[in-house]
Enzyme design. Structure first.
Site, PDB file in Angstrom:
ATOM      1  N   ARG A 282     -20.108 -75.453 -58.091  1.00  0.00           N
ATOM      2  CA  ARG A 282     -19.385 -75.906 -59.274  1.00  0.00           C
ATOM      3  C   ARG A 282     -19.064 -74.779 -60.244  1.00  0.00           C
ATOM      4  O   ARG A 282     -18.248 -74.945 -61.148  1.00  0.00           O
ATOM      5  CB  ARG A 282     -20.136 -77.062 -59.955  1.00  0.00           C
ATOM      6  CG  ARG A 282     -20.089 -78.341 -59.117  1.00  0.00           C
ATOM      7  CD  ARG A 282     -20.788 -79.487 -59.805  1.00  0.00           C
ATOM      8  NE  ARG A 282     -22.177 -79.236 -60.042  1.00  0.00           N
ATOM      9  CZ  ARG A 282     -23.155 -79.400 -59.157  1.00  0.00           C
ATOM     10  NH1 ARG A 282     -22.868 -79.839 -57.947  1.00  0.00           N
ATOM     11  NH2 ARG A 282     -24.402 -79.122 -59.470  1.00  0.00           N
TER      12      ARG A 282
ATOM     13  N   GLU B  34     -37.762 -76.464 -57.878  1.00  0.00           N
ATOM     14  CA  GLU B  34     -38.839 -77.417 -58.159  1.00  0.00           C
ATOM     15  C   GLU B  34     -39.638 -77.709 -56.876  1.00  0.00           C
ATOM     16  O   GLU B  34     -40.854 -77.737 -56.878  1.00  0.00           O
ATOM     17  CB  GLU B  34     -38.210 -78.695 -58.702  1.00  0.00           C
ATOM     18  CG  GLU B  34     -39.160 -79.504 -59.541  1.00  0.00           C
ATOM     19  CD  GLU B  34     -38.462 -80.741 -60.069  1.00  0.00           C
ATOM     20  OE1 GLU B  34     -37.217 -80.772 -60.076  1.00  0.00           O
ATOM     21  OE2 GLU B  34     -39.183 -81.666 -60.464  1.00  0.00           O
TER      22      GLU B  34
HETATM   23  P1  AMP Z   1     -31.167 -74.607 -63.252  1.00  0.00           P
HETATM   24  O1  AMP Z   1     -31.476 -73.528 -62.247  1.00  0.00           O
HETATM   25  O2  AMP Z   1     -32.302 -75.557 -63.454  1.00  0.00           O
HETATM   26  O3  AMP Z   1     -30.672 -74.030 -64.565  1.00  0.00           O
HETATM   27  O4  AMP Z   1     -30.005 -75.493 -62.657  1.00  0.00           O
HETATM   28  C1  AMP Z   1     -28.717 -75.043 -62.688  1.00  0.00           C
HETATM   29  C2  AMP Z   1     -27.971 -75.354 -61.411  1.00  0.00           C
HETATM   30  O5  AMP Z   1     -28.248 -76.666 -60.939  1.00  0.00           O
HETATM   31  C3  AMP Z   1     -26.487 -75.294 -61.639  1.00  0.00           C
HETATM   32  O6  AMP Z   1     -25.876 -74.712 -60.494  1.00  0.00           O
HETATM   33  C4  AMP Z   1     -26.065 -76.737 -61.849  1.00  0.00           C
HETATM   34  O7  AMP Z   1     -24.832 -76.994 -61.209  1.00  0.00           O
HETATM   35  C5  AMP Z   1     -27.186 -77.543 -61.238  1.00  0.00           C
HETATM   36  N1  AMP Z   1     -27.722 -78.562 -62.149  1.00  0.00           N
HETATM   37  C6  AMP Z   1     -28.968 -78.573 -62.678  1.00  0.00           C
HETATM   38  N2  AMP Z   1     -29.183 -79.653 -63.424  1.00  0.00           N
HETATM   39  C7  AMP Z   1     -28.023 -80.364 -63.378  1.00  0.00           C
HETATM   40  C8  AMP Z   1     -27.599 -81.594 -63.974  1.00  0.00           C
HETATM   41  N3  AMP Z   1     -28.410 -82.340 -64.743  1.00  0.00           N
HETATM   42  N4  AMP Z   1     -26.348 -82.018 -63.727  1.00  0.00           N
HETATM   43  C9  AMP Z   1     -25.517 -81.271 -62.949  1.00  0.00           C
HETATM   44  N5  AMP Z   1     -25.859 -80.122 -62.358  1.00  0.00           N
HETATM   45  C10 AMP Z   1     -27.099 -79.658 -62.566  1.00  0.00           C
END
Ligand code: AMP
Length: 178
Positions: A64, A101
């Protein structure tokens, strides 16, 4: 933050409960793609927020991060660098394992995508815990690049992902925050 733009973005994000797994409130950005004028405003919002940043390339996280990432790189007139999941890129790659996670993931980038010393902006759609953007930063630094900053369409504030990134760059742009 441009409050009007932020509200327009939020109005066009669809919340999907328990996707892709139970307990996650997924922020679906696809309704935004149906609105070309809003896409233009988003692109302009990024460009304005980045007007004082020196950027030589935009690295974008699969998948995305690719949508606005390519537009952003074109508008800034700098290379677009795809960062992808393991096994997707056809040429020689640099890779980095990172913790999720549940279990570990691997992200890859073409070995010649970055020239040492280039200032690279990292773009993705959502900043949640910051783990993905942190791993992308490490991959870029492994290739000799500097992190020019981060640009996200939206961030989930309570997860404090920005705290993971601040020691690398304080230039963290997010157009809408939850
Ligand atoms: P993080 O590593 O936890 O910051 O997660 C970021 C990645 O996971 C990005 O590539 C986002 O597209 C996806 N992501 C994480 N949480 C969400 C969410 N609540 N909604 C959509 N995409 C998410």
């Amino acid at each position: 933050m441009n409050i009007i733009l932020s509200e327009k973005i939020k109005e066009n994000i669809r919340d999907i409960q328990d996707f892709p797994k139970r307990g996650i409130l997924f922020k679906d950005i696809t309704p935004i793609f149906e609105l070309p004028d809003l896409c233009t405003e988003i692109l302009e919002g990024f460009i304005e927020a980045l007007s004082n940043s020196k950027i030589d390339a935009v690295a974008c996280i699969e998948s995305r991060g690719f949508f606005f990432g390519m537009l952003l790189a074109q508008k800034l007139r700098v290379p677009f660098i795809p960062i992808r999941k393991k096994g997707k890129l056809p040429y020689k790659t640099l890779s980095l394992d990172y913790e999720l996670e549940y279990g570990t993931e691997t992200m890859e980038m073409h070995v010649d995508a970055i020239k040492p010393g280039q200032n690279v902006l990292i773009h993705d759609d959502v900043l949640a815990t910051g783990g993905t953007a942190l791993a992308a930063s490490q991959l870029i630094m492994k290739a000799g690049g500097n992190i020019a900053g981060y640009a996200f369409l939206l961030s989930v504030g309570f997860l404090e992902g920005d705290k993971k990134l601040q020691f690398i760059s304080q230039n963290i742009i997010t157009l809408a925050e939850y």
